[in-house]
Design a protein around this motif. Sequence first.
Motif, PDB file in Angstrom:
ATOM      1  N   THR A  50      10.166   7.926  -5.994  1.00 51.44           N
ATOM      2  CA  THR A  50       9.342   7.355  -4.923  1.00 51.44           C
ATOM      3  C   THR A  50      10.139   6.380  -4.056  1.00 51.44           C
ATOM      4  O   THR A  50       9.940   6.308  -2.841  1.00 51.44           O
ATOM      5  N   VAL A  51      11.053   5.647  -4.663  1.00 53.70           N
ATOM      6  CA  VAL A  51      11.869   4.705  -3.900  1.00 53.70           C
ATOM      7  C   VAL A  51      12.890   5.440  -3.041  1.00 53.70           C
ATOM      8  O   VAL A  51      13.015   5.185  -1.831  1.00 53.70           O
ATOM      9  N   ILE A  52      13.619   6.370  -3.643  1.00 55.96           N
ATOM     10  CA  ILE A  52      14.649   7.090  -2.899  1.00 55.96           C
ATOM     11  C   ILE A  52      14.023   7.968  -1.823  1.00 55.96           C
ATOM     12  O   ILE A  52      14.522   8.054  -0.686  1.00 55.96           O
ATOM     13  N   GLY A  53      12.894   8.597  -2.149  1.00 60.52           N
ATOM     14  CA  GLY A  53      12.224   9.401  -1.142  1.00 60.52           C
ATOM     15  C   GLY A  53      11.851   8.595   0.087  1.00 60.52           C
ATOM     16  O   GLY A  53      12.063   9.022   1.230  1.00 60.52           O
ATOM     17  N   ALA A  54      11.312   7.396  -0.119  1.00 56.74           N
ATOM     18  CA  ALA A  54      10.924   6.552   1.009  1.00 56.74           C
ATOM     19  C   ALA A  54      12.138   6.079   1.800  1.00 56.74           C
ATOM     20  O   ALA A  54      12.111   6.039   3.042  1.00 56.74           O
ATOM     21  N   ILE A  55      13.226   5.714   1.113  1.00 54.24           N
ATOM     22  CA  ILE A  55      14.418   5.239   1.811  1.00 54.24           C
ATOM     23  C   ILE A  55      15.021   6.339   2.677  1.00 54.24           C
ATOM     24  O   ILE A  55      15.393   6.112   3.845  1.00 54.24           O
ATOM     25  N   VAL A  56      15.113   7.538   2.136  1.00 52.70           N
ATOM     26  CA  VAL A  56      15.703   8.648   2.882  1.00 52.70           C
ATOM     27  C   VAL A  56      14.808   9.065   4.047  1.00 52.70           C
ATOM     28  O   VAL A  56      15.289   9.369   5.142  1.00 52.70           O
ATOM     29  N   GLN A  57      13.488   9.041   3.845  1.00 52.87           N
ATOM     30  CA  GLN A  57      12.572   9.529   4.876  1.00 52.87           C
ATOM     31  C   GLN A  57      12.285   8.499   5.963  1.00 52.87           C
ATOM     32  O   GLN A  57      11.913   8.868   7.075  1.00 52.87           O
ATOM     33  N   TYR A  58      12.461   7.219   5.653  1.00 53.88           N
ATOM     34  CA  TYR A  58      12.080   6.186   6.617  1.00 53.88           C
ATOM     35  C   TYR A  58      12.692   6.380   8.001  1.00 53.88           C
ATOM     36  O   TYR A  58      11.980   6.268   9.013  1.00 53.88           O
ATOM     37  N   PRO A  59      14.002   6.693   8.139  1.00 50.42           N
ATOM     38  CA  PRO A  59      14.540   6.870   9.493  1.00 50.42           C
ATOM     39  C   PRO A  59      13.914   8.028  10.260  1.00 50.42           C
ATOM     40  O   PRO A  59      14.040   8.106  11.488  1.00 50.42           O
ATOM     41  N   PHE A  60      13.231   8.930   9.550  1.00 46.75           N
ATOM     42  CA  PHE A  60      12.626  10.100  10.186  1.00 46.75           C
ATOM     43  C   PHE A  60      11.109   9.996  10.270  1.00 46.75           C
ATOM     44  O   PHE A  60      10.420  10.998  10.472  1.00 46.75           O
ATOM     45  N   THR A  61      10.586   8.790  10.102  1.00 42.31           N
ATOM     46  CA  THR A  61       9.140   8.610  10.116  1.00 42.31           C
ATOM     47  C   THR A  61       8.529   9.266  11.358  1.00 42.31           C
ATOM     48  O   THR A  61       8.960   9.035  12.475  1.00 42.31           O
ATOM     49  N   ASN A 117       5.647  13.545   1.305  1.00 40.22           N
ATOM     50  CA  ASN A 117       5.832  12.513   2.319  1.00 40.22           C
ATOM     51  C   ASN A 117       5.655  11.152   1.650  1.00 40.22           C
ATOM     52  O   ASN A 117       4.567  10.805   1.184  1.00 40.22           O
ATOM     53  N   TYR A 118       6.746  10.385   1.591  1.00 37.97           N
ATOM     54  CA  TYR A 118       6.715   9.085   0.920  1.00 37.97           C
ATOM     55  C   TYR A 118       6.527   7.913   1.888  1.00 37.97           C
ATOM     56  O   TYR A 118       6.531   6.763   1.454  1.00 37.97           O
ATOM     57  N   VAL A 119       6.378   8.195   3.180  1.00 40.37           N
ATOM     58  CA  VAL A 119       6.285   7.101   4.153  1.00 40.37           C
ATOM     59  C   VAL A 119       4.983   7.084   4.943  1.00 40.37           C
ATOM     60  O   VAL A 119       4.641   6.072   5.552  1.00 40.37           O
ATOM     61  N   ALA A 120       4.232   8.176   4.945  1.00 36.03           N
ATOM     62  CA  ALA A 120       3.022   8.229   5.774  1.00 36.03           C
ATOM     63  C   ALA A 120       1.995   7.195   5.334  1.00 36.03           C
ATOM     64  O   ALA A 120       1.314   6.588   6.165  1.00 36.03           O
ATOM     65  N   GLN A 121       1.882   6.983   4.038  1.00 37.98           N
ATOM     66  CA  GLN A 121       0.952   5.987   3.505  1.00 37.98           C
ATOM     67  C   GLN A 121       1.746   4.979   2.676  1.00 37.98           C
ATOM     68  O   GLN A 121       1.635   4.901   1.464  1.00 37.98           O
ATOM     69  N   ASN A 122       2.541   4.208   3.381  1.00 36.31           N
ATOM     70  CA  ASN A 122       3.450   3.255   2.751  1.00 36.31           C
ATOM     71  C   ASN A 122       3.549   2.039   3.660  1.00 36.31           C
ATOM     72  O   ASN A 122       4.019   2.139   4.791  1.00 36.31           O
ATOM     73  N   SER A 123       3.083   0.890   3.185  1.00 37.83           N
ATOM     74  CA  SER A 123       3.060  -0.311   4.020  1.00 37.83           C
ATOM     75  C   SER A 123       4.359  -1.095   3.993  1.00 37.83           C
ATOM     76  O   SER A 123       4.464  -2.135   4.658  1.00 37.83           O
ATOM     77  N   ALA A 124       5.357  -0.645   3.222  1.00 41.10           N
ATOM     78  CA  ALA A 124       6.616  -1.385   3.135  1.00 41.10           C
ATOM     79  C   ALA A 124       7.184  -1.637   4.521  1.00 41.10           C
ATOM     80  O   ALA A 124       7.267  -0.732   5.356  1.00 41.10           O
ATOM     81  N   ASN A 125       7.577  -2.859   4.771  1.00 40.48           N
ATOM     82  CA  ASN A 125       8.150  -3.266   6.049  1.00 40.48           C
ATOM     83  C   ASN A 125       9.674  -3.198   5.906  1.00 40.48           C
ATOM     84  O   ASN A 125      10.306  -4.138   5.444  1.00 40.48           O
ATOM     85  N   SER A 185       0.862  -1.186   0.000  1.00 39.78           N
ATOM     86  CA  SER A 185       0.000   0.000   0.000  1.00 39.78           C
ATOM     87  C   SER A 185       0.896   1.232   0.000  1.00 39.78           C
ATOM     88  O   SER A 185       1.762   1.375   0.868  1.00 39.78           O
ATOM     89  N   PHE A 186       0.709   2.120  -0.984  1.00 40.29           N
ATOM     90  CA  PHE A 186       1.619   3.247  -1.122  1.00 40.29           C
ATOM     91  C   PHE A 186       0.926   4.415  -1.817  1.00 40.29           C
ATOM     92  O   PHE A 186       0.352   4.245  -2.903  1.00 40.29           O
ATOM     93  N   HIS A 187       0.977   5.566  -1.183  1.00 45.87           N
ATOM     94  CA  HIS A 187       0.475   6.790  -1.794  1.00 45.87           C
ATOM     95  C   HIS A 187       1.349   7.953  -1.332  1.00 45.87           C
ATOM     96  O   HIS A 187       1.333   8.308  -0.149  1.00 45.87           O
ATOM     97  N   PRO A 188       2.139   8.570  -2.211  1.00 42.58           N
ATOM     98  CA  PRO A 188       2.912   9.749  -1.813  1.00 42.58           C
ATOM     99  C   PRO A 188       1.976  10.928  -1.534  1.00 42.58           C
ATOM    100  O   PRO A 188       1.021  11.165  -2.276  1.00 42.58           O
ATOM    101  N   VAL A 189       2.254  11.651  -0.460  1.00 40.70           N
ATOM    102  CA  VAL A 189       1.385  12.747  -0.009  1.00 40.70           C
ATOM    103  C   VAL A 189       2.141  14.066  -0.098  1.00 40.70           C
ATOM    104  O   VAL A 189       3.113  14.274   0.643  1.00 40.70           O
ATOM    105  N   PRO A 190       1.756  14.979  -0.999  1.00 40.65           N
ATOM    106  CA  PRO A 190       2.417  16.285  -1.051  1.00 40.65           C
ATOM    107  C   PRO A 190       2.333  17.000   0.300  1.00 40.65           C
ATOM    108  O   PRO A 190       1.279  17.035   0.937  1.00 40.65           O
ATOM    109  N   ASP A 191       3.458  17.537   0.764  1.00 39.48           N
ATOM    110  CA  ASP A 191       3.518  18.185   2.075  1.00 39.48           C
ATOM    111  C   ASP A 191       4.687  19.164   2.062  1.00 39.48           C
ATOM    112  O   ASP A 191       5.852  18.762   2.077  1.00 39.48           O
ATOM    113  N   ARG A 192       4.396  20.461   2.023  1.00 33.54           N
ATOM    114  CA  ARG A 192       5.432  21.490   1.927  1.00 33.54           C
ATOM    115  C   ARG A 192       6.344  21.527   3.148  1.00 33.54           C
ATOM    116  O   ARG A 192       7.434  22.086   3.104  1.00 33.54           O
ATOM    117  N   ARG A 193       5.914  20.926   4.252  1.00 41.14           N
ATOM    118  CA  ARG A 193       6.739  20.949   5.463  1.00 41.14           C
ATOM    119  C   ARG A 193       7.911  19.994   5.377  1.00 41.14           C
ATOM    120  O   ARG A 193       8.852  20.075   6.172  1.00 41.14           O
TER     121      ARG A 193
END
Length: 582
Positions: free
Chosen positions: A428-439, A303-311, A288-296
């Motif tokens: 989408t892949v790189i965004g999720a990898i970089v953001q995951y530690p900061f979930t 935001n590539y991790v808020a709606q991302n079921s990757a384990n 389950s994956f949906h990137p969410v635009p977020d200016r913050r």
Amino acid sequence: MRAIVTGVAGALMLAGCAGLAPEPGPPPPAGWQSVDQGPDWRIEDRAAFYTQDQGSEIMPAAWMAALRQPDGQPFLADRLTRYGYLVNDTNPTASLPVGFTLAGPPGRQVVGMTCAACHTREIEIQGRPYRIDGGPALADFERFLLDLRTAVARVQDDHLAFESFATEVLGQGADLRGKDALRRELDVWWRRYATIIDRSLPNERMWGPGRLDAISMIFNRVAGLDIGTGPDRIIEANMAPADAPTRYPFLWNASRQDQTQWPGFAENGNDVLALIRNLGQVYGVFASFHPVPDRRVPIFRVNYVAQNSANFAGLGRLEELIQRIGPPRAPFIRRTAETDALAAQGRAIFARDPDQGGCAVCHDPQPGAFRSLARESWLTTIRDVGTDSREIGLLGRQVQTGVLAGKGIPGFGTLGTTDKAVSVLALTVIGAIVQYPFTGRLEQMSPDRLISLPGEAGAAAAVVTTRRLRQAIRTEMPTGAPYESRVLQGIWAAAPYLHNGSVPTLADLLEPAANRPAAFEVGTEYDPVLVGLAREQPRSRGQIVTTDCSDRNSGNSRCGHEYGTGLSAAEKRALLEYLRRL
């Protein structure tokens, strides 16, 4: 991180759906025997490899347990062995085969897939089945996807079928409110699933057993289902027929290649780069994956991790397991002075230059690009050897970028309103990898901070910048049709051959393309003399029909790689004896 399906999807558990569906042909032999895959591959590793969740979410478990085949049998009646998936003896009560997973809390579990579904193989030699972990599956994923669509369509279109389905999912006495909620959930699932299947597989038998067009399915999934600007996020125009099938690669030594993917467009060789390979893969098998635009959000504004079921922890564990899988030793080797001498002759032929029938230049282990202090990578040669060209064309495919228009990575520009599908996937892949530690705290990311990601051992922890990760995925179209060349350890267990699985045996590969079989059956029966799929398959999964060199872009061409075709019959026999032992 994980987006567990909620609501009414929980009353019926999978245990108990154990009815057997009939299979064509004689029954398979009882039991199986493992082959030697090195001292690091243990029984407990196999059990974990078969069931480790990676974040895939096909559908709620209760739904799949309630579905029926056209003959009325439960969809899970035979643990999906009718598609070539393998019985999981380590988890015999789950009604699921090797590589299918259950995740989530009781009552809200979802069925997913993990690496082992597509990368575990059984072969039969003289009636004895052998299990090869990390080997290319001979499963018919295409048929599974289409039959799942048929099963859900019946529930969607037939009122009585829906009532029966609802009773099994919700239990006896379910009220109208519960059924209405179930219908709404099913409608949402159906809209997405039917759209991607109908757009990806418009014709029957586009892949056949043991093959799939993984890159197209990943592109269709990410660009077609996840980035639309409308409420359902779907962009149907971004989906194209998945008509560039390839065979499943083998996994042993996959972590050591310095490039990966059949077209070789992604760097590989350490645990961080492995996340690129594995995260794209889990997107393709229903994360389950949906990137969410977020200016913050710094750097990406998405935001590539808020709606991302990757384990991510599960993906890391799977990579550890893959690194432990050794190449399989052929169980049929009978060592004598004569066969050892023959193998030695074959080794000398293997070491020759390619124009003299040799293989080592492309297929022997050689030091690759530096990727890690923890282990040396192996050179992965990317070369056009005249094989089918269709998959290469996917790298030029253009899509609408939806919510990602204008988004990108500093130093690499931004996506236009239309752009390459591979560029969308990379972001989408790189965004999720970089953001995951900061979930949960993405606003604290410093735009110029180095992102230290887990995976490498001890002090050798990989430290990469966002920009460096972006460089790891090449998005330019290559010249010609080059594909990766793998180190050939365990190649005897990886038929059919060439990247698109168009040649059934190594003996056939040593013949000119014009002399290779135009069609062949795919099944578990193995030929140790020809080294590959036996000509006769009593339990055939289906047929692969190929084209010749006049249609190199068909997706099914048996053309190319005409190395060793000029060897004498005695030389070919010696080379095959050596290849059997790798």
